[in-house]
Design an enzyme around this catalytic site. Structure first.
Site, PDB file in Angstrom:
ATOM      1  N   THR A  20     -12.380  -6.856 -26.899  1.00  0.00           N
ATOM      2  CA  THR A  20     -12.096  -7.480 -25.720  1.00  0.00           C
ATOM      3  C   THR A  20     -12.248  -6.755 -24.479  1.00  0.00           C
ATOM      4  O   THR A  20     -12.365  -5.508 -24.638  1.00  0.00           O
ATOM      5  CB  THR A  20     -10.556  -7.991 -26.018  1.00  0.00           C
ATOM      6  OG1 THR A  20      -9.666  -6.855 -26.092  1.00  0.00           O
ATOM      7  CG2 THR A  20     -10.501  -8.846 -27.117  1.00  0.00           C
ATOM      8  N   THR A  30     -10.891  -5.712 -21.419  1.00  0.00           N
ATOM      9  CA  THR A  30      -9.938  -4.643 -20.717  1.00  0.00           C
ATOM     10  C   THR A  30      -9.876  -3.577 -21.613  1.00  0.00           C
ATOM     11  O   THR A  30      -9.966  -2.198 -21.448  1.00  0.00           O
ATOM     12  CB  THR A  30      -8.489  -5.215 -20.229  1.00  0.00           C
ATOM     13  OG1 THR A  30      -8.949  -5.775 -19.283  1.00  0.00           O
ATOM     14  CG2 THR A  30      -7.919  -3.981 -19.720  1.00  0.00           C
ATOM     15  N   CYS A  31      -9.715  -3.799 -22.908  1.00  0.00           N
ATOM     16  CA  CYS A  31      -9.501  -2.822 -24.057  1.00  0.00           C
ATOM     17  C   CYS A  31     -10.651  -2.127 -24.186  1.00  0.00           C
ATOM     18  O   CYS A  31     -10.701  -0.812 -24.545  1.00  0.00           O
ATOM     19  CB  CYS A  31      -9.363  -3.577 -25.263  1.00  0.00           C
ATOM     20  SG  CYS A  31      -7.690  -4.465 -25.396  1.00  0.00           S
ATOM     21  N   SER A  32     -12.090  -2.813 -24.028  1.00  0.00           N
ATOM     22  CA  SER A  32     -13.267  -2.072 -24.520  1.00  0.00           C
ATOM     23  C   SER A  32     -13.848  -1.339 -23.005  1.00  0.00           C
ATOM     24  O   SER A  32     -14.508  -0.401 -23.141  1.00  0.00           O
ATOM     25  CB  SER A  32     -14.318  -3.266 -24.715  1.00  0.00           C
ATOM     26  OG  SER A  32     -14.001  -3.650 -25.920  1.00  0.00           O
ATOM     27  N   LEU A  48      -9.166   1.965 -24.289  1.00  0.00           N
ATOM     28  CA  LEU A  48      -9.583   2.901 -24.966  1.00  0.00           C
ATOM     29  C   LEU A  48     -10.903   3.918 -24.465  1.00  0.00           C
ATOM     30  O   LEU A  48     -10.546   5.162 -24.708  1.00  0.00           O
ATOM     31  CB  LEU A  48     -10.467   2.159 -26.146  1.00  0.00           C
ATOM     32  CG  LEU A  48     -11.193   2.996 -27.459  1.00  0.00           C
ATOM     33  CD1 LEU A  48     -10.164   4.358 -27.844  1.00  0.00           C
ATOM     34  CD2 LEU A  48     -11.557   2.172 -28.358  1.00  0.00           C
TER      35      LEU A  48
END
EC number: 1.11.1.27
Length: 173
Positions: free
Chosen positions: A51, A53-55, A59
């Site tokens: 996704t 923001t996560c990517s 992370l």
């Protein structure tokens, strides 16, 4: 929120060269004690692999600050998501993650017991983790940074306090 991390068993995949072939991995149950007992651990949780923001930020931010975090006396850094082990592995491979350990919470058991399971039906995600980070020492939650606006079907994706810089600032204080 409890002062102890939930006691569950994570279904993980680990590399095992004795298997051979193109997919030298086997299932391995990993307990909360295996991860947290006798250790100082930073765990951050996010809504989903691949996704935006996560990517792009969450992370990769922890991966970039990994050594700085370890230098503060932390033993391990984990990324948790309500995704299966295969997805978590491929996502980390896709992003070139070398240090942060991926922790699949495929059934959402840990997330539910943390009180962080939210509906994201508005995005077609089903149940996922609210975005947060925490410092855990010997299974006890020392500090939790939970994003504001905790709610089911949140119309946005707050990302203001669970980032690597906030955790690192806390660890250095």
């Amino acid at each position: 929120m409890t002062s102890n991390v939930p006691n569950i068993v994570f279904k993980t995949r680990v590399r095992d060269e004795s298997i051979g072939g193109d997919n030298p991995f086997r299932w391995q149950d990993v307990s909360s004690d295996d991860i947290f007992k006798g250790k100082k651990v930073v765990l951050f949780s996010l809504p989903g692999a691949y996704t935006p923001t996560c990517s792009s930020t969450h992370l990769p931010g922890y991966e970039a600050k990994y050594q700085d975090i370890i230098d503060q006396g932390v033993d391990d850094v984990y990324c948790l998501s309500v995704n299966d082990a295969f997805t978590m592995f491929q996502w980390s491979k896709h992003l070139g993650i070398e240090h942060v350990k991926m922790l699949p919470d495929g059934n959402g058991d840990f997330t539910r017991l943390m009180g962080m399971l939210v509906k994201k039906e508005n995005l077609g995600f089903g149940y996922r983790s609210w975005r947060y980070s925490m410092l855990v020492e010997d299974g006890k939650i020392v500090k939790l940074f939970s994003e504001p606006g905790f709610s089911d079907n949140c119309p946005d994706d707050p990302f203001t306090v669970s980032d690597a810089d906030t955790m690192l600032d806390y660890l250095k204080s």
